[in-house]
Design a protein around this motif. Sequence first.
Motif, PDB file in Angstrom:
ATOM      1  N   ILE A 364      54.160 -52.208 104.067  1.00  0.00           N
ATOM      2  CA  ILE A 364      54.625 -50.838 103.851  1.00  0.00           C
ATOM      3  C   ILE A 364      53.451 -49.876 103.984  1.00  0.00           C
ATOM      4  O   ILE A 364      52.416 -50.048 103.319  1.00  0.00           O
ATOM      5  N   ASN A 365      53.605 -48.869 104.831  1.00  0.00           N
ATOM      6  CA  ASN A 365      52.617 -47.803 104.961  1.00  0.00           C
ATOM      7  C   ASN A 365      53.316 -46.469 104.744  1.00  0.00           C
ATOM      8  O   ASN A 365      54.360 -46.207 105.356  1.00  0.00           O
ATOM      9  N   SER A 366      52.748 -45.630 103.885  1.00  0.00           N
ATOM     10  CA  SER A 366      53.375 -44.352 103.573  1.00  0.00           C
ATOM     11  C   SER A 366      52.340 -43.234 103.508  1.00  0.00           C
ATOM     12  O   SER A 366      51.155 -43.478 103.239  1.00  0.00           O
ATOM     13  N   TYR A 367      52.826 -41.999 103.770  1.00  0.00           N
ATOM     14  CA  TYR A 367      51.973 -40.819 103.715  1.00  0.00           C
ATOM     15  C   TYR A 367      52.795 -39.648 103.189  1.00  0.00           C
ATOM     16  O   TYR A 367      53.916 -39.400 103.650  1.00  0.00           O
ATOM     17  N   PHE A 368      52.239 -38.944 102.205  1.00  0.00           N
ATOM     18  CA  PHE A 368      52.887 -37.761 101.642  1.00  0.00           C
ATOM     19  C   PHE A 368      51.877 -36.613 101.617  1.00  0.00           C
ATOM     20  O   PHE A 368      50.724 -36.788 101.227  1.00  0.00           O
ATOM     21  N   ASN A 369      52.347 -35.449 102.036  1.00  0.00           N
ATOM     22  CA  ASN A 369      51.538 -34.242 101.984  1.00  0.00           C
ATOM     23  C   ASN A 369      52.358 -33.147 101.298  1.00  0.00           C
ATOM     24  O   ASN A 369      53.451 -32.810 101.753  1.00  0.00           O
ATOM     25  N   THR A 370      51.845 -32.617 100.196  1.00  0.00           N
ATOM     26  CA  THR A 370      52.533 -31.571  99.435  1.00  0.00           C
ATOM     27  C   THR A 370      51.639 -30.347  99.325  1.00  0.00           C
ATOM     28  O   THR A 370      50.493 -30.448  98.880  1.00  0.00           O
ATOM     29  N   ILE A 371      52.165 -29.206  99.726  1.00  0.00           N
ATOM     30  CA  ILE A 371      51.449 -27.928  99.607  1.00  0.00           C
ATOM     31  C   ILE A 371      52.228 -27.046  98.644  1.00  0.00           C
ATOM     32  O   ILE A 371      53.418 -26.785  98.853  1.00  0.00           O
ATOM     33  N   GLU A 372      51.559 -26.598  97.580  1.00  0.00           N
ATOM     34  CA  GLU A 372      52.219 -25.804  96.546  1.00  0.00           C
ATOM     35  C   GLU A 372      51.447 -24.503  96.330  1.00  0.00           C
ATOM     36  O   GLU A 372      50.208 -24.487  96.376  1.00  0.00           O
ATOM     37  N   ARG A 373      52.196 -23.435  96.058  1.00  0.00           N
ATOM     38  CA  ARG A 373      51.575 -22.143  95.770  1.00  0.00           C
ATOM     39  C   ARG A 373      52.314 -21.452  94.624  1.00  0.00           C
ATOM     40  O   ARG A 373      53.553 -21.486  94.571  1.00  0.00           O
ATOM     41  N   GLU A 374      51.545 -20.840  93.757  1.00  0.00           N
ATOM     42  CA  GLU A 374      52.079 -19.985  92.680  1.00  0.00           C
ATOM     43  C   GLU A 374      51.479 -18.590  92.840  1.00  0.00           C
ATOM     44  O   GLU A 374      50.261 -18.446  92.911  1.00  0.00           O
ATOM     45  N   GLU A 424      50.526 -51.300 101.744  1.00  0.00           N
ATOM     46  CA  GLU A 424      50.851 -52.367 100.796  1.00  0.00           C
ATOM     47  C   GLU A 424      51.482 -53.548 101.518  1.00  0.00           C
ATOM     48  O   GLU A 424      52.235 -53.380 102.485  1.00  0.00           O
ATOM     49  N   ILE A 425      51.200 -54.751 101.036  1.00  0.00           N
ATOM     50  CA  ILE A 425      51.873 -55.956 101.487  1.00  0.00           C
ATOM     51  C   ILE A 425      52.512 -56.629 100.283  1.00  0.00           C
ATOM     52  O   ILE A 425      51.902 -56.719  99.211  1.00  0.00           O
ATOM     53  N   LYS A 426      53.784 -57.054 100.439  1.00  0.00           N
ATOM     54  CA  LYS A 426      54.527 -57.706  99.365  1.00  0.00           C
ATOM     55  C   LYS A 426      55.141 -58.996  99.910  1.00  0.00           C
ATOM     56  O   LYS A 426      55.730 -58.999 101.006  1.00  0.00           O
ATOM     57  N   VAL A 427      55.016 -60.074  99.151  1.00  0.00           N
ATOM     58  CA  VAL A 427      55.508 -61.378  99.578  1.00  0.00           C
ATOM     59  C   VAL A 427      56.348 -61.981  98.458  1.00  0.00           C
ATOM     60  O   VAL A 427      55.919 -62.006  97.294  1.00  0.00           O
ATOM     61  N   TYR A 488      42.802 -49.589  94.135  1.00  0.00           N
ATOM     62  CA  TYR A 488      43.068 -50.905  94.710  1.00  0.00           C
ATOM     63  C   TYR A 488      43.826 -51.709  93.662  1.00  0.00           C
ATOM     64  O   TYR A 488      43.383 -51.802  92.507  1.00  0.00           O
ATOM     65  N   SER A 489      44.951 -52.284  94.060  1.00  0.00           N
ATOM     66  CA  SER A 489      45.747 -53.015  93.071  1.00  0.00           C
ATOM     67  C   SER A 489      46.325 -54.281  93.683  1.00  0.00           C
ATOM     68  O   SER A 489      46.485 -54.402  94.902  1.00  0.00           O
ATOM     69  N   ALA A 490      46.636 -55.236  92.802  1.00  0.00           N
ATOM     70  CA  ALA A 490      47.244 -56.505  93.204  1.00  0.00           C
ATOM     71  C   ALA A 490      48.123 -56.985  92.065  1.00  0.00           C
ATOM     72  O   ALA A 490      47.886 -56.671  90.898  1.00  0.00           O
TER      73      ALA A 490
END
Length: 808
Positions: A364-374, A424-427, A488-490
């Motif tokens: 699984i490969n993911s990308y999120f981009n969030t731009i916020e303004r107040e 991430e890799i999941k087995v 980094y997690s496992a």
Amino acid sequence: MLKFRLILFLLIAGCGFAIAQPLVRVSGIVYSDEKLPLPQVTVTVLGQAQSTVTDEFGVYTIYSKSKTFSIKYSLLGYQPQTIKFNERSGARIIKQVNLIANINELEQVNITNKQNQLSNTTTINIADVSSMPLVSGNFESMLKTLPGVSTNNELSAQYSVRGGNFDENLIYINDVEINRPVLIRNGQQEGLSFINSDLVSKAKFSAGGFEAKYGDKLSSILDIRYDKPDSNQTIFSTSLLNTSLSTKKIFKNSFLLTGLRYKNNSNVLIKQDEKGSYSPNFADAQLLYQYDFSPKFNVSFLGSFNLGQFKLVPTNRETQFGTLSTTLRLNVDYTGQEIDDYRTLGSAVTATYSPKPNLVIKLINSYFNTIERERFDINGSYIFAEVDNAFSGENFGVINKNRGIGSYYNYGRNSLNTQVFASEIKVDQNFNSHVFSWGLKFDQSKYNDQLNEYNYTDSAGYILPNNSKNITLQNVINVKNNLDIKNYSAYIQDSYSLSGSAELQLGARATYSSLSRQLLISPRILIAYRPNSNNKILRFSAGVYKQPPSYRTIRDFSGVLNINQKAQSSYNTSLGYEYAFDAFGTRLKFTSEAYFKYSDRLIPYKIDNLRIKYLANEVSRGYAYGADFSIGGEFVKDLVSYFRMSVMHANEDIIDDSYVQNGTTIYPGYLKRPTDQRLNFSIFFQDRLLNSPTYKVHLNALYGSRLPIGPSQTPRYLDKFFIPSYKRVDIGFSKDFLDDAALHKPKFLDRNFSSVILFFEVFNMLNIDNTVSYLWLKDVDNVQYAIPNYLTGRQFNLKLIVKLKNKP
């Protein structure tokens, strides 16, 4: 747009009524060839719209409008089975079914079945999403009816679980961890949550004791699945608040899910105390496409674009509050405006490979981009006074004492750009009585934050000192932060059958954060025991949950970062019991769970208009304990209802928070956490009107006891004020024009649609003034008052949901 919706409602409502006949009910348990109950089996009445899934005990109940029909039982990894029935009208049939494993197909079910039995999660009934009257329309609002989840705001998608805060909850869609906007500070500014309810096929929620395969948060997980549909489908939904269009398409070797949504809350917000021009507009687009290159290998793409803008030009406000003996009134005239907007772009690519029937590998490969303004620049001139509340007097409602005349000014120009990349890799692999799972993950978060805000209050010269030409500003923040965090997690876990009635799951997570420079180890255990009767489950869980510091937790009130902060830790244990039984002529399920959580190195915080403000340089230890209860089932045939209650107590002790008062050192000791809501109670009840199955009523009632609070800039030990208890009743009435039980259906609708349901909803039926936060003002005597900011009042809504007929 509003006129179009009203005309469409009237056209559908005028198409006719339906006549009903007694339904045939079929219920029972679905077993595997090993005589174990099978959860999540799809049960469908062929040729009708009736469909359901078996629960954790393999139990199902389904209805047919006709006397002669066929029911199909299907589950991935098992050979589907179709059974024909020929019964009398109104018959009650009990049918036990055995499904045979199909070794020639992808056997993910052999892996997930054991994990589902062990999982300390609640399966959410997806059918409730459309029928439950929810003013926000967000999927997460359903969670507030679940045991262990606190309730105090109908507009917000944020929630706290068992004494934790909003930042301690994990959300997954198809194994992809979802990120939320950071700056949003009030429910009225929140738009559409990431989850599109029309695309959801399965949903599970855990209030604690969840598995090692889930990420590093302290409180809860929400696991959402967008799966391959059973058939092509188009769903259109519109109401006075939102509109959505979703399509589901099946191709030879692939499938596509798409969803478009639009939401505008102005009809709800205009009834708040603060009057003005509200313009809250939110929209999003989502798609999921999966291509099967072979029975062993597929690739899917999940994409989302979510944007929103909240604009307010306030004009005036009048809030009356107080006691029977003293009634106070605040009048404010405003100038200025507030504009808050955000944009989130998210994508994920998942490759699934199964070289053997008992082995599943996911990348699984993911990308999120969030731009916020107040952007807010608001000046308020106020009169704070005591009014005459003697009903019999001629001066009733007239000001009899002036408490203060002054003004306040709020200014802000804040922006935040967040980028999150994860790989991430999941087995998962099945070895006879074992299901062995492991995974590796790398994620990187980048933050570019600019804060520029301040405010001041002038109460008759109190804040502006006499004989001074300088303005004393409060809460001045002017910083720029750039931060890069790598984690980094496992994890590794084994689900093992100790015997035919006992299951054991052992697991552990390891995480290293570049920010805290800690290696965190989190062992977890879960034991499930199912007696031979198959209608009871006893679960015990214990584990360590560690949450590495994030950008939000290390940023203090002034915007300065504490990069030396360490991970928060929680040590959880729980004991749960589930029991399925027959009563009131139906199958009911009772669940309960008692828990205790001890937490170390917690980061204290205060809540201001739903924005969490962390005391980033302080540390506390705390505990939470309580019990959750739920009972539910089809009290009325084909309509699920439930009653739920939670009791909880959450405290924390901030280290080294002593202070000197009148020469004496005071040690505050344990304090109530901001989420210390002692009692939560919810009812979701459904019934039929006029003794006809095509007319239904849906009642949603919530109660949450009071919450501690204090002025946003004061120490935590001064949070001795309380937000009053939250009480709310929403009700909806629906007419299903194409219900399976209807003998005579409008020909035009029956020819073009598979389902047409019209709802009339009353939000906050009792018109209760619920408080979400406070405006803190001082009078001329330097006495501070908490002016309540109320949530939404009574509101009416019309909603139409249509499903287009699937034509060849």
